[in-house]
Each structure stands twice: as structure tokens, then as C-alpha cells.
Design a protein around this motif. Structure first.
Motif, PDB file in Angstrom:
ATOM      1  N   LYS A  86      -3.483   5.497 -14.912  1.00 14.16           N
ATOM      2  CA  LYS A  86      -3.525   4.451 -15.306  1.00 14.16           C
ATOM      3  C   LYS A  86      -2.576   3.970 -14.326  1.00 14.16           C
ATOM      4  O   LYS A  86      -3.142   2.452 -14.161  1.00 14.16           O
ATOM      5  N   GLN A  87      -1.588   4.257 -13.502  1.00 14.16           N
ATOM      6  CA  GLN A  87       0.025   3.008 -13.481  1.00 14.16           C
ATOM      7  C   GLN A  87       0.274   3.648 -11.936  1.00 14.16           C
ATOM      8  O   GLN A  87      -0.142   4.827 -11.373  1.00 14.16           O
ATOM      9  N   GLU A  88      -0.081   3.077 -11.066  1.00 16.44           N
ATOM     10  CA  GLU A  88       0.987   2.989  -9.812  1.00 16.44           C
ATOM     11  C   GLU A  88       2.037   2.941  -9.482  1.00 16.44           C
ATOM     12  O   GLU A  88       2.774   1.956  -9.523  1.00 16.44           O
ATOM     13  N   PHE A  89       3.000   4.446  -8.609  1.00 21.22           N
ATOM     14  CA  PHE A  89       4.209   4.068  -8.181  1.00 21.22           C
ATOM     15  C   PHE A  89       4.351   3.977  -6.747  1.00 21.22           C
ATOM     16  O   PHE A  89       3.836   4.720  -5.910  1.00 21.22           O
ATOM     17  N   CYS A  90       4.489   2.863  -6.502  1.00 21.81           N
ATOM     18  CA  CYS A  90       5.068   2.633  -4.674  1.00 21.81           C
ATOM     19  C   CYS A  90       5.912   2.757  -4.045  1.00 21.81           C
ATOM     20  O   CYS A  90       7.115   2.059  -4.480  1.00 21.81           O
ATOM     21  N   LEU A  91       6.726   2.980  -3.571  1.00 22.13           N
ATOM     22  CA  LEU A  91       7.389   3.766  -2.471  1.00 22.13           C
ATOM     23  C   LEU A  91       7.954   2.843  -0.907  1.00 22.13           C
ATOM     24  O   LEU A  91       7.189   3.833  -0.577  1.00 22.13           O
ATOM     25  N   HIS A  92       8.105   1.608  -0.835  1.00 19.44           N
ATOM     26  CA  HIS A  92       8.156   1.364   0.538  1.00 19.44           C
ATOM     27  C   HIS A  92       8.940   1.971   1.098  1.00 19.44           C
ATOM     28  O   HIS A  92      10.030   1.756   1.285  1.00 19.44           O
ATOM     29  N   ASP A  93       8.829   2.655   2.773  1.00 24.01           N
ATOM     30  CA  ASP A  93       9.804   3.388   3.378  1.00 24.01           C
ATOM     31  C   ASP A  93      10.165   2.396   3.707  1.00 24.01           C
ATOM     32  O   ASP A  93       9.752   1.809   5.196  1.00 24.01           O
ATOM     33  N   GLY A  94      11.519   2.364   3.807  1.00 22.77           N
ATOM     34  CA  GLY A  94      12.769   1.751   5.404  1.00 22.77           C
ATOM     35  C   GLY A  94      12.435   2.834   6.029  1.00 22.77           C
ATOM     36  O   GLY A  94      13.048   3.797   6.247  1.00 22.77           O
ATOM     37  N   PRO A  95      11.944   2.185   7.832  1.00 15.58           N
ATOM     38  CA  PRO A  95      11.788   3.368   8.121  1.00 15.58           C
ATOM     39  C   PRO A  95      12.888   3.491   9.518  1.00 15.58           C
ATOM     40  O   PRO A  95      14.355   2.865   9.475  1.00 15.58           O
ATOM     41  N   MET A 122       5.023  13.470 -11.366  1.00 15.41           N
ATOM     42  CA  MET A 122       4.625  14.262 -12.663  1.00 15.41           C
ATOM     43  C   MET A 122       4.815  13.974 -13.555  1.00 15.41           C
ATOM     44  O   MET A 122       4.403  14.098 -15.111  1.00 15.41           O
ATOM     45  N   ARG A 123       5.187  12.682 -13.911  1.00 14.78           N
ATOM     46  CA  ARG A 123       4.632  12.031 -15.024  1.00 14.78           C
ATOM     47  C   ARG A 123       3.475  10.956 -14.966  1.00 14.78           C
ATOM     48  O   ARG A 123       3.398  10.501 -16.542  1.00 14.78           O
ATOM     49  N   GLY A 124       2.165  11.548 -14.028  1.00 13.25           N
ATOM     50  CA  GLY A 124       1.633  10.752 -14.387  1.00 13.25           C
ATOM     51  C   GLY A 124       0.924   9.551 -13.555  1.00 13.25           C
ATOM     52  O   GLY A 124      -0.292   9.215 -13.585  1.00 13.25           O
ATOM     53  N   TYR A 125       2.148   9.766 -12.985  1.00 10.83           N
ATOM     54  CA  TYR A 125       1.433   8.042 -11.670  1.00 10.83           C
ATOM     55  C   TYR A 125       0.545   8.431 -10.874  1.00 10.83           C
ATOM     56  O   TYR A 125       0.971   9.619  -9.419  1.00 10.83           O
ATOM     57  N   LYS A 126       0.107   7.389  -9.831  1.00  8.79           N
ATOM     58  CA  LYS A 126      -0.435   7.539  -8.782  1.00  8.79           C
ATOM     59  C   LYS A 126       0.656   7.308  -8.111  1.00  8.79           C
ATOM     60  O   LYS A 126       0.809   6.437  -7.948  1.00  8.79           O
ATOM     61  N   VAL A 127       1.115   7.959  -7.149  1.00  6.04           N
ATOM     62  CA  VAL A 127       2.402   7.600  -5.693  1.00  6.04           C
ATOM     63  C   VAL A 127       1.393   7.511  -4.396  1.00  6.04           C
ATOM     64  O   VAL A 127       0.018   7.499  -3.556  1.00  6.04           O
ATOM     65  N   HIS A 128       1.890   5.789  -4.237  1.00  5.44           N
ATOM     66  CA  HIS A 128       2.078   5.195  -3.012  1.00  5.44           C
ATOM     67  C   HIS A 128       2.704   5.701  -1.898  1.00  5.44           C
ATOM     68  O   HIS A 128       3.931   4.875  -2.216  1.00  5.44           O
ATOM     69  N   TYR A 129       2.681   6.576  -0.931  1.00  6.17           N
ATOM     70  CA  TYR A 129       4.063   6.185   0.076  1.00  6.17           C
ATOM     71  C   TYR A 129       3.694   6.321   1.350  1.00  6.17           C
ATOM     72  O   TYR A 129       2.589   7.705   1.720  1.00  6.17           O
ATOM     73  N   VAL A 130       3.583   5.368   2.661  1.00  7.17           N
ATOM     74  CA  VAL A 130       2.972   5.450   3.801  1.00  7.17           C
ATOM     75  C   VAL A 130       4.234   5.800   4.850  1.00  7.17           C
ATOM     76  O   VAL A 130       4.600   4.407   4.256  1.00  7.17           O
ATOM     77  N   PRO A 131       4.737   6.006   5.222  1.00  8.72           N
ATOM     78  CA  PRO A 131       6.009   6.250   6.440  1.00  8.72           C
ATOM     79  C   PRO A 131       5.359   5.799   7.594  1.00  8.72           C
ATOM     80  O   PRO A 131       4.497   5.288   7.929  1.00  8.72           O
ATOM     81  N   GLY A 132       6.756   5.075   8.015  1.00  8.13           N
ATOM     82  CA  GLY A 132       6.753   4.387   9.114  1.00  8.13           C
ATOM     83  C   GLY A 132       7.894   4.729  10.340  1.00  8.13           C
ATOM     84  O   GLY A 132       8.883   5.022   9.781  1.00  8.13           O
ATOM     85  N   TRP A 133       7.642   3.275  11.158  1.00  5.66           N
ATOM     86  CA  TRP A 133       8.934   3.893  12.199  1.00  5.66           C
ATOM     87  C   TRP A 133       8.650   2.381  12.531  1.00  5.66           C
ATOM     88  O   TRP A 133       8.182   1.411  13.062  1.00  5.66           O
ATOM     89  N   ASP A 134      10.700   2.368  12.920  1.00  3.23           N
ATOM     90  CA  ASP A 134      11.254   1.071  13.723  1.00  3.23           C
ATOM     91  C   ASP A 134      10.805   1.378  15.068  1.00  3.23           C
ATOM     92  O   ASP A 134      12.574   1.925  15.434  1.00  3.23           O
ATOM     93  N   CYS A 135       9.863   0.610  15.766  1.00  2.00           N
ATOM     94  CA  CYS A 135       9.926   1.344  17.161  1.00  2.00           C
ATOM     95  C   CYS A 135      10.935   0.353  18.199  1.00  2.00           C
ATOM     96  O   CYS A 135      10.132   0.556  19.864  1.00  2.00           O
TER      97      CYS A 135
END
Length: 564
Positions: A86-95, A122-135
Motif C-alpha cells: 500500500k505504501q512506497e518508500f523512495c530513497l534518492h541516491d546522492g551520487p 521489512m515493514r511492508g513498504y515497496k522500496v524505490h532506490y535507483v543508484p547513480g553517479w556524478d560523472c
């Protein structure tokens, strides 16, 4: 099962109780019995694991990979994304920068983020985490060029190509390490700041900010790295607490006595204002001497030479001690009484340095009078802007005096032989009272580890003053750990009115501006910008020529500014 588990616990408790009884008996007897080595070992229950506490370095990568494969870490991200949640947790990756091998800093950053993501999973969230790079940026360019012999002879295009290849190699190394560590992430869709769509979005945001008046070009002093030949932002500095400067006490002879002091300084004896600086090389760029209007200043007579000097009342004793002389206080006045006075420049005949009020003058060190070089100081520039003083810069991109500084200084490094040359000029003019080494905190380029200077140049800036209030209000709603960092960030926003965003390097997202070749006037509009950055389809400009054979020699495409 229950009895089997409880038995060792009881045995441990009994052993502990027996030990306590024995110690009590020993105490009653008037002495202490030393506890046998490992006496507590059997009384403490600890989990047992077959994991080795430490692995030899050569075994670590293989063991990490085996653990990652057995645990299914590579499938974990996709699995949890398929869950119904039901819920999504989004963590923005500081590259991280794509400028080297993975290190402990990368591990700390990625593992802390992974712990956070797994906690929410583990708390039931759908995690959104896309890693990146400062190029992009100076760190990558410097690292790439350090691997090339004769890098100074490379063209901008060659530098970009080498920097891009270096960044790609660094990203692959870092990515393979992050995967081996078991970091749960969308490794198939990482973002890279040199991807065309990413760059296009950056330039669109740039144009929106420009349209709203948040971005402007100006000629003003900025932090400058002579070792990297580029402007830097304040965040790109580190401070060397043990930097050694050559500080100098300098006298500026009075040309025009402040009207309110004519009854005290009658012209019968030479009179000067005293200044102190840790950067003598900036004296040729002097345009004024500043005082604090509300502070007390003294007119003193030097018992050794008979000269009159003006300096802050609070600095009389300490300055006399440094100069190894004695000052007789003739009179004391307010700083405002110095208004409308002027001095002779100590090294440039004929130049006048007016006495001007300024709130940045402090009494903590020096003489309470500040030598003001608008091209080499932020506060100095503010004073110059208010009083319409020149802001001529006599120092080039490499930190050397230009031809405009005169033959005695031209082509001399300002932090080395140039500084020495200015000190000798002050001595020859009789303006130097004392020069000594001074250890203090000084800004360095955090990448080249070399000293910075402040230097006026034409740069592009973000007008942070216009968004300061809104940014501070939004920041108050953000949860920041540790909470002590909030006040520091709010204070930084309050005092920073502009942010220099231009860099004089080849590897980076270009500022989308055209310049008129003769006047240097800048041109920026949405037609040029969006035609050049829209990655959805190829874009071109069309030209017509009757001499196709001249195309190999083409250097530019010209347009009529006033035409549609």
C-alpha cells in the motif's frame, strides 16, 4: 527442549553465585582473591556463529560473492518491487563521484542506505532506490589527466573523451563492488549525469531559473584555485589551520587630513594610517582604507620617529609591542570622524586611497583599519560597489601578476615571488613597518590541496538571496539528523547571497550561452537551448553555400541577431 536450554543457564547462574560467595568470604577474611582468567566466560550466554570473525584480504571478495549469491541479494530488489504494498518508500541516491576505486566512504554511504531500505521493506513498504553517479566535474578531469603524459597539450575535445572513459571505468569498478556487498538496488537502471536526457533536463532547469531571474552573470571576486585554474564554490574549499602567511604592518601616508582631525594633525609632522594584512600581494590592487564608524580610534605619536599614526584605540598597546616601539596617545575620536580623509597609495605614485566606513572591520587583530582591494575580497567588493571604486584584477588565471601590475611584478606568482616583490616595493617606499610570519587558517582547493586566492572575474551565479526566505522555511520542515546541523544550514543560507556555478574546465555540463565575438555580450534563449538539448530527435541548423569545398575549414555558423 526446554530443560536442555535451561540447564546451561542454571549452571551459569550457579557458577556466578558461587563466585560471588567466594569473593564475599575472601573480603571478610580481609583480602581479595584474584579471579581466574576467563572466569566470566561460562557465566555469559553469547550467540555462536560459523561466520569467521575476520577473513584474509584475498578471500574476502570470493566470500562476499558467495554470500551474495546464496542469499539471493541480486533478486531481492526485483522481488520486493513485485509485492503488493500500500505504501512506497523512495530513497534518492546522492551520487558518488566516478573518480576512483571504491573505498570505505562508499561502503559507509551505501550500507547505511541499504540498512534503511531493508528496514522499510521489512515493514511492508515497496522500496524505490535507483543508484547513480556524478560523472562530471573537476575531480574526474584531474584524475583522468593525471594518467596522461603531456596533458597540457590536449584539446578540449580530447580532454572530454578521456574524462568520459575514465568515469565509465570508475563506475564499473564501483558498481561491481556495491553489488558484491549485497546492496539492494535497481542496478539495471542506474542514472549517470552524462546521459543526454539527464543533461537535457539540467539545461532546461537552467533556462527556467534564468527566465525567473535566479541566474545572472557578473564580474566580482570569487574563490579561485590557481592550481586548477578555475573558480570554485565555498563548499569546494578546505581550511589548512597551519598555513603560514607573510603578514605586514603598512603605513598609508595621509594626503588629506579628515576635517574633524585638523586641530590635532596640523601637518607639522608626517601622519599616516596603519594597516595590517596577511596578503601583501594584494596591496597593488588597493583602492581604499576602511574604518569602523562606531569604534574609537586614537591619534598617536611614535616616540622613536616622531611620526603621527591613526589606529584603533583598542589596538594601540598591542601594535606598539609588535613594532617594538612606544606610542603616545595624542587624542581619541570616533571612527566617523575619519570621514572625508584620504591617503597616498604606498606603492603606486599618484594613486589616492580614500578613508571609507565599513561594517566588516573588526578589532580582534591588526590595527582596526583595513586595506581594501576590491578585486581580492568579498567585503572589499561591497565597499567598492557602494562607493563606485574600480575593481581591476591584476592577477591571471594561474595566479601570476599581469602586465597591468607593472614590470616589477609581471609574471610573478602572487603567493610566492610576487609576494616577496611587493614586500620589497613597500620597503623601498618606506611604507613597511614590520613583516613577519603568521600562522592561521587559510582556504585550500580540496582537490589539488593547494592554496586558494580571491580573484575578481566574470562568472555565472545563482541569486540565492531571492530564494533565501523560501528555502529557509522549507528547510525547517525537513527532518535532519543530527538536528544540530539544521541551524548551521539555516545560517549558511542567511549569509550566502550568491553561488558561483561556472567553472573554467572542459569536463562538465556547459552553460548554454552564446557570446558575441567582439563585445563578449551573452545570448541565451529557449530556441537555441531546446533545439540543442532535445534528445527525442536529431536537431540541426541549416546553411546554404555556393562553395562546398570550404566546409572542411568551417569554424562557426553565423546568424543575424535582429532577424526572425
Amino acid at each position: 527442549m526446554l530443560r536442555a536450554w535451561r540447564a546451561p543457564l542454571a549452571a551459569g547462574a550457579g557458577a556466578g553465585a558461587g563466585a560471588r560467595l567466594r569473593r564475599g568470604a575472601a573480603s571478610e577474611a580481609g583480602g581479595r582473591q584474584p579471579l581466574a582468567e576467563g572466569g566470566y566466560r561460562d557465566s555469559v550466554l553469547l550467540p555462536r556463529s560459523r561466520f569467521a570473525a575476520q577473513l584474509p584480504g584475498r578471500l574476502q571478495p570470493d566470500t562476499e560473492l558467495e554470500t551474495q549469491q546464496k542469499s539471493g541479494f541480486s533478486e531481492l530488489y526485483a522481488w520486493q518491487r513485485r509485492r503488493k504494498a500500500k505504501q512506497e518508500f523512495c530513497l534518492h541516491d546522492g551520487p558518488p563521484y566516478a573518480n576512483g576505486d571504491p573505498h570505505v566512504g562508499h561502503a559507509l554511504n551505501k550500507i547505511l542506505k541499504d540498512i534503511t531500505n531493508r528496514f522499510y521493506m521489512m515493514r511492508g513498504y515497496k522500496v524505490h532506490y535507483v543508484p547513480g553517479w556524478d560523472c562530471h566535474g573537476l575531480p574526474i578531469e584531474l584524475k583522468a589527466l593525471s594518467e596522461v603524459k603531456g596533458a597540457e597539450n590536449l584539446s578540449p575535445m580530447e580532454i572530454r573523451q578521456k574524462a568520459r572513459k575514465f568515469a565509465e571505468r570508475a563506475m564499473e569498478k564501483q558498481k561491481s563492488a556495491f553489488i558484491r556487498w549485497g546492496i539492494m538496488a535497481d542496478w539495471e537502471n542506474c542514472y549517470r549525469t552524462f546521459d543526454p536526457k539527464y543533461e537535457a533536463n539540467q539545461l532546461r532547469v537552467f533556462h527556467k531559473m534564468y527566465d525567473k531571474g535566479f541566474i545572472y552573470q557578473d564580474y566580482k571576486p570569487v574563490f579561485w584555485s590557481p592550481s586548477a585554474k578555475t573558480a570554485l564554490a565555498e563548499a569546494e574549499l578546505e581550511y589548512n589551520e597551519q598555513h603560514v602567511s607573510r603578514s605586514a604592518y603598512i603605513k598609508f601616508p595621509l594626503l588629506k587630513t579628515p576635517p574633524k582631525l585638523t586641530s590635532v594633525i596640523d601637518g607639522s609632522s608626517p601622519a599616516s594610517v596603519l594597516v595590517w594584512t596577511t596578503q601583501p600581494w594584494t596591496v597593488p590592487a588597493n583602492q581604499a582604507v576602511c574604518y569602523m564608524p562606531d569604534s574609537a580610534y586614537s591619534i598617536v605619536k611614535c616616540t622613536t620617529t616622531g611620526e603621527y599614526f591613526i589606529l584603533a584605540a583598542d589596538r594601540v598597546e598591542s601594535t606598539a609591542a609588535v613594532l617594538d616601539t612606544q606610542f603616545e596617545v595624542i587624542s581619541t575620536c570616533k571612527g566617523a570622524d575619519l570621514a572625508d580623509g584620504s591617503c597616498a597609495h604606498p606603492t603606486i605614485p599618484g594613486r589616492v586611497s580614500p578613508l571609507l566606513p565599513a561594517n566588516h572591520v573588526t578589532m580582534a587583530k591588526g590595527t582596526g583599519l583595513v586595506h581594501t582591494a576590491p578585486a581580492h575580497g568579498m567585503e572589499d567588493y561591497s565597499v567598492a560597489s557602494h562607493h563606485q571604486l574600480p575593481t581591476e584584477c591584476l592577477v591571471d588565471e594561474s595566479g601570476y601578476f599581469t602586465e597591468a601590475a607593472g614590470p616589477e611584478l609581471q609574471k610573478k606568482n602572487v603567493l610566492e615571488e610576487g609576494n616577496e616583490a611587493v614586500i620589497k616595493m613597500l620597503q623601498a617606499a618606506g611604507s613597511l613597518l614590520k613583516e613577519e610570519k603568521y600562522v592561521h587558517s587559510y582556504p585550500y582547493d580540496w582537490r589539488t590541496k593547494k592554496p586558494m586566492i580571491i580573484r575578481a572575474s566574470k562568472q555565472w551565479f545563482v541569486n540565492t538571496a531571492s530564494v533565501k526566505a523560501a528555502a529557509q522555511e522549507v528547510l525547517k520542515k525537513v527532518k535532519i539528523v543530527p538536528t544540530s546541523a539544521v541551524n548551521r544550514m539555516l545560517e549558511m543560507l542567511d549569509r550566502r547571497t550568491f553561488w558561483c556555478i561556472s567553472r573554467q574546465r572542459c569536463w562538465g555540463v556547459p552553460i548554454p550561452v552564446f557570446y558575441q565575438k567582439n563585445t563578449g555580450e551573452s545570448l541565451i534563449n529557449s530556441i537555441f537551448l531546446f533545439a540543442s538539448v532535445d534528445g527525442s530527435s536529431p536537431a540541426s541548423v541549416l546553411v546554404w553555400t555556393t562553395q562546398p569545398w570550404t566546409v572542411p575549414a568551417n569554424q562557426a555558423v553565423c546568424y543575424m541577431p535582429d532577424s526572425a
